[in-house]
Scaffold this motif. Structure first.
Motif, PDB file in Angstrom:
ATOM      1  N   PHE A  77     -26.344  89.806  13.175  1.00 10.52           N
ATOM      2  CA  PHE A  77     -27.614  90.510  13.349  1.00 10.52           C
ATOM      3  C   PHE A  77     -27.364  91.993  13.658  1.00 10.52           C
ATOM      4  O   PHE A  77     -27.991  92.880  13.076  1.00 10.52           O
ATOM      5  N   LYS A  78     -26.423  92.253  14.545  1.00 10.61           N
ATOM      6  CA  LYS A  78     -26.119  93.641  14.914  1.00 10.61           C
ATOM      7  C   LYS A  78     -25.583  94.417  13.712  1.00 10.61           C
ATOM      8  O   LYS A  78     -25.900  95.585  13.513  1.00 10.61           O
ATOM      9  N   GLU A  79     -24.766  93.726  12.930  1.00 11.83           N
ATOM     10  CA  GLU A  79     -24.193  94.359  11.742  1.00 11.83           C
ATOM     11  C   GLU A  79     -25.306  94.754  10.764  1.00 11.83           C
ATOM     12  O   GLU A  79     -25.339  95.864  10.253  1.00 11.83           O
ATOM     13  N   TRP A  80     -26.241  93.829  10.543  1.00  9.43           N
ATOM     14  CA  TRP A  80     -27.346  94.106   9.620  1.00  9.43           C
ATOM     15  C   TRP A  80     -28.249  95.210  10.164  1.00  9.43           C
ATOM     16  O   TRP A  80     -28.752  96.045   9.435  1.00  9.43           O
ATOM     17  N   ARG A  81     -28.458  95.155  11.454  1.00  7.13           N
ATOM     18  CA  ARG A  81     -29.312  96.167  12.085  1.00  7.13           C
ATOM     19  C   ARG A  81     -28.729  97.565  11.856  1.00  7.13           C
ATOM     20  O   ARG A  81     -29.435  98.515  11.551  1.00  7.13           O
ATOM     21  N   LYS A  82     -27.425  97.645  12.005  1.00  6.31           N
ATOM     22  CA  LYS A  82     -26.778  98.938  11.815  1.00  6.31           C
ATOM     23  C   LYS A  82     -26.853  99.365  10.344  1.00  6.31           C
ATOM     24  O   LYS A  82     -27.067 100.537  10.043  1.00  6.31           O
ATOM     25  N   LYS A  83     -26.720  98.398   9.468  1.00  6.17           N
ATOM     26  CA  LYS A  83     -26.786  98.700   8.038  1.00  6.17           C
ATOM     27  C   LYS A  83     -28.171  99.255   7.677  1.00  6.17           C
ATOM     28  O   LYS A  83     -28.289 100.231   6.936  1.00  6.17           O
ATOM     29  N   ILE A  84     -29.196  98.625   8.217  1.00  6.28           N
ATOM     30  CA  ILE A  84     -30.556  99.106   7.937  1.00  6.28           C
ATOM     31  C   ILE A  84     -30.747 100.507   8.525  1.00  6.28           C
ATOM     32  O   ILE A  84     -31.340 101.390   7.914  1.00  6.28           O
ATOM     33  N   GLU A  85     -30.203 100.689   9.707  1.00  8.31           N
ATOM     34  CA  GLU A  85     -30.336 101.995  10.369  1.00  8.31           C
ATOM     35  C   GLU A  85     -29.636 103.090   9.556  1.00  8.31           C
ATOM     36  O   GLU A  85     -30.141 104.195   9.401  1.00  8.31           O
ATOM     37  N   ASP A  86     -28.467 102.746   9.028  1.00  4.75           N
ATOM     38  CA  ASP A  86     -27.677 103.743   8.306  1.00  4.75           C
ATOM     39  C   ASP A  86     -28.192 104.018   6.900  1.00  4.75           C
ATOM     40  O   ASP A  86     -28.144 105.143   6.430  1.00  4.75           O
ATOM     41  N   THR A  87     -28.662 102.965   6.228  1.00  5.20           N
ATOM     42  CA  THR A  87     -28.981 103.153   4.811  1.00  5.20           C
ATOM     43  C   THR A  87     -30.439 102.916   4.463  1.00  5.20           C
ATOM     44  O   THR A  87     -30.856 103.237   3.363  1.00  5.20           O
ATOM     45  N   GLY A  88     -31.197 102.388   5.368  1.00  5.39           N
ATOM     46  CA  GLY A  88     -32.585 102.091   5.069  1.00  5.39           C
ATOM     47  C   GLY A  88     -33.425 103.353   5.059  1.00  5.39           C
ATOM     48  O   GLY A  88     -33.064 104.363   5.652  1.00  5.39           O
ATOM     49  N   THR A  89     -34.554 103.275   4.376  1.00  2.82           N
ATOM     50  CA  THR A  89     -35.437 104.436   4.339  1.00  2.82           C
ATOM     51  C   THR A  89     -36.773 104.140   5.025  1.00  2.82           C
ATOM     52  O   THR A  89     -37.634 104.995   5.089  1.00  2.82           O
ATOM     53  N   GLY A  90     -36.939 102.930   5.497  1.00  9.90           N
ATOM     54  CA  GLY A  90     -38.180 102.573   6.174  1.00  9.90           C
ATOM     55  C   GLY A  90     -38.141 103.008   7.628  1.00  9.90           C
ATOM     56  O   GLY A  90     -37.162 103.570   8.102  1.00  9.90           O
ATOM     57  N   ASN A  91     -39.231 102.733   8.330  1.00  8.91           N
ATOM     58  CA  ASN A  91     -39.261 103.132   9.730  1.00  8.91           C
ATOM     59  C   ASN A  91     -39.217 101.923  10.654  1.00  8.91           C
ATOM     60  O   ASN A  91     -39.536 102.014  11.815  1.00  8.91           O
ATOM     61  N   LYS A  92     -38.840 100.785  10.122  1.00  5.77           N
ATOM     62  CA  LYS A  92     -38.807  99.571  10.936  1.00  5.77           C
ATOM     63  C   LYS A  92     -37.425  98.951  10.830  1.00  5.77           C
ATOM     64  O   LYS A  92     -36.909  98.761   9.739  1.00  5.77           O
ATOM     65  N   ASN A  93     -36.839  98.648  11.978  1.00  9.95           N
ATOM     66  CA  ASN A  93     -35.566  97.940  11.966  1.00  9.95           C
ATOM     67  C   ASN A  93     -35.793  96.551  12.550  1.00  9.95           C
ATOM     68  O   ASN A  93     -36.792  96.300  13.220  1.00  9.95           O
ATOM     69  N   ILE A  94     -34.857  95.649  12.290  1.00  8.12           N
ATOM     70  CA  ILE A  94     -35.002  94.296  12.814  1.00  8.12           C
ATOM     71  C   ILE A  94     -34.790  94.321  14.331  1.00  8.12           C
ATOM     72  O   ILE A  94     -33.985  95.094  14.840  1.00  8.12           O
ATOM     73  N   SER A  95     -35.517  93.464  15.007  1.00  9.53           N
ATOM     74  CA  SER A  95     -35.506  93.545  16.462  1.00  9.53           C
ATOM     75  C   SER A  95     -35.391  92.140  17.069  1.00  9.53           C
ATOM     76  O   SER A  95     -35.199  91.159  16.352  1.00  9.53           O
ATOM     77  N   THR A  96     -35.521  92.080  18.403  1.00 11.41           N
ATOM     78  CA  THR A  96     -35.289  90.816  19.103  1.00 11.41           C
ATOM     79  C   THR A  96     -36.178  89.686  18.581  1.00 11.41           C
ATOM     80  O   THR A  96     -35.728  88.556  18.418  1.00 11.41           O
ATOM     81  N   GLY A  97     -37.439  90.003  18.349  1.00 11.39           N
ATOM     82  CA  GLY A  97     -38.380  88.987  17.875  1.00 11.39           C
ATOM     83  C   GLY A  97     -37.899  88.354  16.587  1.00 11.39           C
ATOM     84  O   GLY A  97     -37.906  87.117  16.426  1.00 11.39           O
ATOM     85  N   GLU A  98     -37.450  89.187  15.655  1.00 12.29           N
ATOM     86  CA  GLU A  98     -36.959  88.679  14.367  1.00 12.29           C
ATOM     87  C   GLU A  98     -35.692  87.848  14.568  1.00 12.29           C
ATOM     88  O   GLU A  98     -35.512  86.815  13.918  1.00 12.29           O
ATOM     89  N   LEU A  99     -34.834  88.317  15.478  1.00  9.95           N
ATOM     90  CA  LEU A  99     -33.581  87.592  15.728  1.00  9.95           C
ATOM     91  C   LEU A  99     -33.880  86.168  16.209  1.00  9.95           C
ATOM     92  O   LEU A  99     -33.288  85.193  15.721  1.00  9.95           O
ATOM     93  N   LEU A 100     -34.816  86.049  17.140  1.00  6.06           N
ATOM     94  CA  LEU A 100     -35.126  84.728  17.699  1.00  6.06           C
ATOM     95  C   LEU A 100     -35.720  83.805  16.631  1.00  6.06           C
ATOM     96  O   LEU A 100     -35.342  82.634  16.521  1.00  6.06           O
TER      97      LEU A 100
END
Lengths: 417, 325
Positions: free
Chosen positions: B253-276
């Motif tokens: 999850f952390k790896e994907w979160r970082k990937k979205i942060e680094d390469t994504g163009t949206g303004n929403k990243n995955i968070s605790t709610g999605e992880l659960l």
């Protein structure tokens, strides 16, 4: 000891670093209250830094700046913590906190703002998410913010238009090679103008414009005022008629003057967005953008002329202003004054100053929003115009726009020069 | 009056009927400061980092089983007005009574009665106190040893004037109701106990700037997502899961979160709610198999529907590395 000059100086500096949203004197005393209360442990630099951040920091935007100021005063703050910590006894702390404290040793190996710094998410090898940086500037012990390490928010500078201040000072350039490596999503069109390109987004601009109002009661609106109607019924004991809310009309007339000179080409869209946002805020529906080239020109009658975007229509200032009450006219000028090409043109400065002085006489408030980054202003027309005319001039940032609009309301703000 | 500081302890969540909450240590300290200084705590952080759940967890720790009685939740909407938090006058009922029952001698006055100790009750004739008003009144309850907790959730949703309209009430912890009288015809002023004020926790998603005057009255804390103990939260929520599985899933999850942060163009990243949600789904379909594949051969997360909520995030996992022409 607490009224130490160092502490107060630090407070002043931290306050000023947050522009108008900084803490007030009340927060300074609040910190002293905390010390006096003897209820919270302040035994190390980290404890003290955390408390100062919670009480004195008012916006996430300034957090890095706030932390670096604290870091610069690490030794002095640790001395204060040493003295204050001895006054505090019998503190009941969380297990986690105690666990943290066991690892704390004040100088020389005290962790660098470890409690304050976020951890890196992926690389758990660095225990605290921080690294001790020993760079060319001999900044031994300076903390590298993991976010900065990742290059987040740094690449395109503070204003969105350029490199940030530090990068410019160091003469750094954007590493285009690293950008090339980035994945470009297939379905994205890379160069479409969108809200994300603006240093301040439309939504925020609209919110900001909505603060610029001077409302007066007008005629009755169509909205029934139920509270007043029912109050009348209970007073009389019977229903006679409805009571209506009064219409609230915005009395202010907003004028936005946009510079169309060559140096503005890259940033002119934001000027028009400023006007669009004003119209969409519903409080300034009649605002039109009026344009000038470098300096508004005078006509033969001595009146200043501005034009529409295509130059097919013109606005003679005195003619328009004379129909309005001076107190209801506010003007925002959007121009870099040639700063993007480091222009210093005394004739332009004089003419612009003359124009601004004319506005001061004929309107209630005038402000200037400058798309060039603030640290580019010195030595250019921007600084010259400000020094001679004293017009409040603000950078194109969220804070700058808020301050500019506060300036249009007549509120005292810290101009950025 | 002894007021215990919040410690972020592990509670019997099942008994309390709340979700497990594991606060980062800095957040615990910030709450303690708010308690000591009797100041509202303004909490910001990205969606899903646990801002809103904090107040409930604080109330649960301080008040144990009866915490709902001492927890006042005010969820702000775009139409919310400051007055709603203070009191509500039932004008329609009054109108109806005025037309129908006037002659029957019904009392049409807005009145707020006092209890036997002389303190105002939380409701009366055509009037009911709002969440803030109820919290103020609650501070006088006999035998109360811990502060009531008030959550003002997502204050930035309301109109820009909303925070300014609450300044005085937050500052003095009192307000007057001009429309109402007490039973003796005296003025109605609702006031919190001076030395035992409610603990205010205010959350904001930073969609609108808050006025400087309001910020001055608050302590401020930003929850860094990286400070959140994701392993701890998942284990607390799903205690039956194997530790190795949880660590593996959280790592991904952390790896994907970082990937979205680094390469994504949206303004929403995955968070605790999605992880659960995602872990629940993965666990459901894997029937407890700890070696279940968490991602496909193409690197896309398994059961991504529970994880990726916007097109931009999905593109991060579907786009090929190409350069613009």
């Amino acid at each position: 000891m607490i009224k130490d000059t160092l502490l107060y100086d630090l407070f002043e500096e931290l306050k000023n670093s947050q522009k108008t949203n900084g803490p007030g004197l009340e927060e300074y005393y609040l910190f002293l209250d905390l010390i006096e209360s003897n209820k919270y442990p302040l035994r190390s630099f980290n404890d003290l830094a955390f408390v100062l951040e919670t009480i004195w920091l008012k916006s996430y935007q300034y957090r890095d700046q706030f932390r670096s100021l604290l870091e610069e005063r690490r030794n002095a703050l640790r001395d204060i913590a040493d003295k204050v910590g001895k006054q505090v006894t019998g503190i009941e702390e969380t297990k986690k906190n105690n666990k943290d404290d066991k690892n704390k040793t004040d100088a020389p190996n005290e962790p660098q703002l470890t409690d304050l710094q976020p951890k890196t998410e992926v690389d758990d090898k660095t225990k605290d998410g921080t690294q001790i940086k020993k760079d060319d500037d001999n900044n031994a012990g300076v903390v590298n913010d993991p976010e900065k390490e990742n290059g987040k928010d740094e690449q395109f500078g503070d204003t969105g238009f350029s490199l940030n201040k530090e990068q410019r000072t160091k003469g750094e350039i954007i590493n285009f090679e690293s950008i090339k490596e980035k994945v470009v999503p297939l379905l994205s069109i890379p160069y479409v103008f969108s809200n994300d390109y603006l240093p301040v987004k439309s939504r925020h601009l609209q919110q900001a414009w909505r603060q610029l109002k001077s409302k007066q009661d007008g005629d009755n609106s169509d909205e029934i005022n139920f509270s007043e109607t029912i109050k009348a019924i209970t007073d009389k004991g019977y229903f006679s008629d409805f009571r209506f809310d009064k219409e609230k009309n915005n009395q202010l007339n907003l004028f936005v003057f946009l510079d169309q000179s060559e140096t503005m080409i890259a940033v002119e869209e934001f000027g028009e967005e400023l006007v669009r946002a004003a119209i969409e805020s519903n409080l300034h529906p009649n605002t039109d953008p009026w344009f000038f080239y470098k300096v508004p020109q005078k006509n033969e009658a001595g009146d200043y002329l501005l034009t529409n975007k295509d130059g097919t229509d013109s606005l003679a200032l005195n003619k328009v202003f004379s129909k309005l009450s001076k107190k209801d006219i506010v003007v925002l000028i959007y121009s870099d004054a040639g700063t993007f090409i480091n222009d210093w043109d005394e004739e332009r400065i004089d003419q612009t100053t003359e124009f601004i002085n004319h506005l001061f006489k004929t309107t209630s408030y005038v402000v200037w929003v400058n798309p060039a980054p603030q640290d580019r202003w010195p030595g250019t027309n921007s600084a010259g115009i400000y020094e001679v005319s004293n017009i409040p001039m603000y950078e194109c940032t969220r804070n700058g726009i808020d301050n500019a609009i506060a300036g249009l309301k007549g509120k005292l703000t810290i101009s950025q020069l | 009056m002894k007021n215990t500081l919040y410690k972020g302890e592990e509670l019997n969540y099942k008994k309390l009927e709340i979700d497990p909450y594991i606060p980062p240590p800095n957040l615990v300290k910030a709450v303690q400061l708010a308690q000591i200084l009797q100041r509202p705590l303004l909490v910001k952080g990205e969606p899903g980092c646990g801002k809103s759940k904090l107040a409930e967890a604080v109330a649960a720790e301080l008040h144990k089983e009866n915490f709902r009685k001492y927890f006042f939740e005010w969820n702000i909407k775009s139409t919310s007005k400051a007055l709603e938090g203070l009191y509500y006058i039932n004008n329609l009922q009054r109108l109806s009574d005025a037309n129908i029952e006037k002659e029957a001698g019904r009392d049409l006055q807005i009145k707020l009665p006092r209890n036997s100790k002389g303190q105002f009750k939380s409701s009366g004739n055509y009037i009911e106190l709002g969440q803030l008003g109820k919290a103020f009144v609650m501070t006088y309850e006999e035998g109360l040893t811990q502060q009531p907790v008030v959550l003002i959730d997502e204050i930035d949703k309301a109109d820009i004037d909303f925070p300014n309209d609450l300044l005085l009430e937050m500052d003095r912890m009192e307000f007057t109701i001009p429309e109402a009288k007490d039973l003796e015809g005296g003025p109605v002023t609702i006031k919190a106990k001076t030395d035992f004020k409610p603990l205010f926790i205010i959350t904001s998603n930073d969609e609108k700037p808050l006025p400087a005057a309001f910020l001055r009255r608050c302590l401020f804390h930003y929850i860094d997502f990286s400070e959140i103990d994701l392993n701890g939260i998942v284990k607390a929520r799903y205690p039956s899961l194997e530790t190795t599985f949880v660590e593996k899933a959280v790592g991904k999850f952390k790896e994907w979160r970082k990937k979205i942060e680094d390469t994504g163009t949206g303004n929403k990243n995955i968070s605790t709610g999605e992880l659960l949600d995602w872990i629940k789904v993965v666990n459901f379909y894997s029937n407890g198999d700890n070696d279940v594949a968490l991602e496909g051969a193409d690197g896309r997360p398994s059961y991504e529907q529970a994880l990726l909520k916007d097109v931009e995030s999905i593109k991060v996992f579907t786009a090929k590395k190409t350069q613009p022409a």
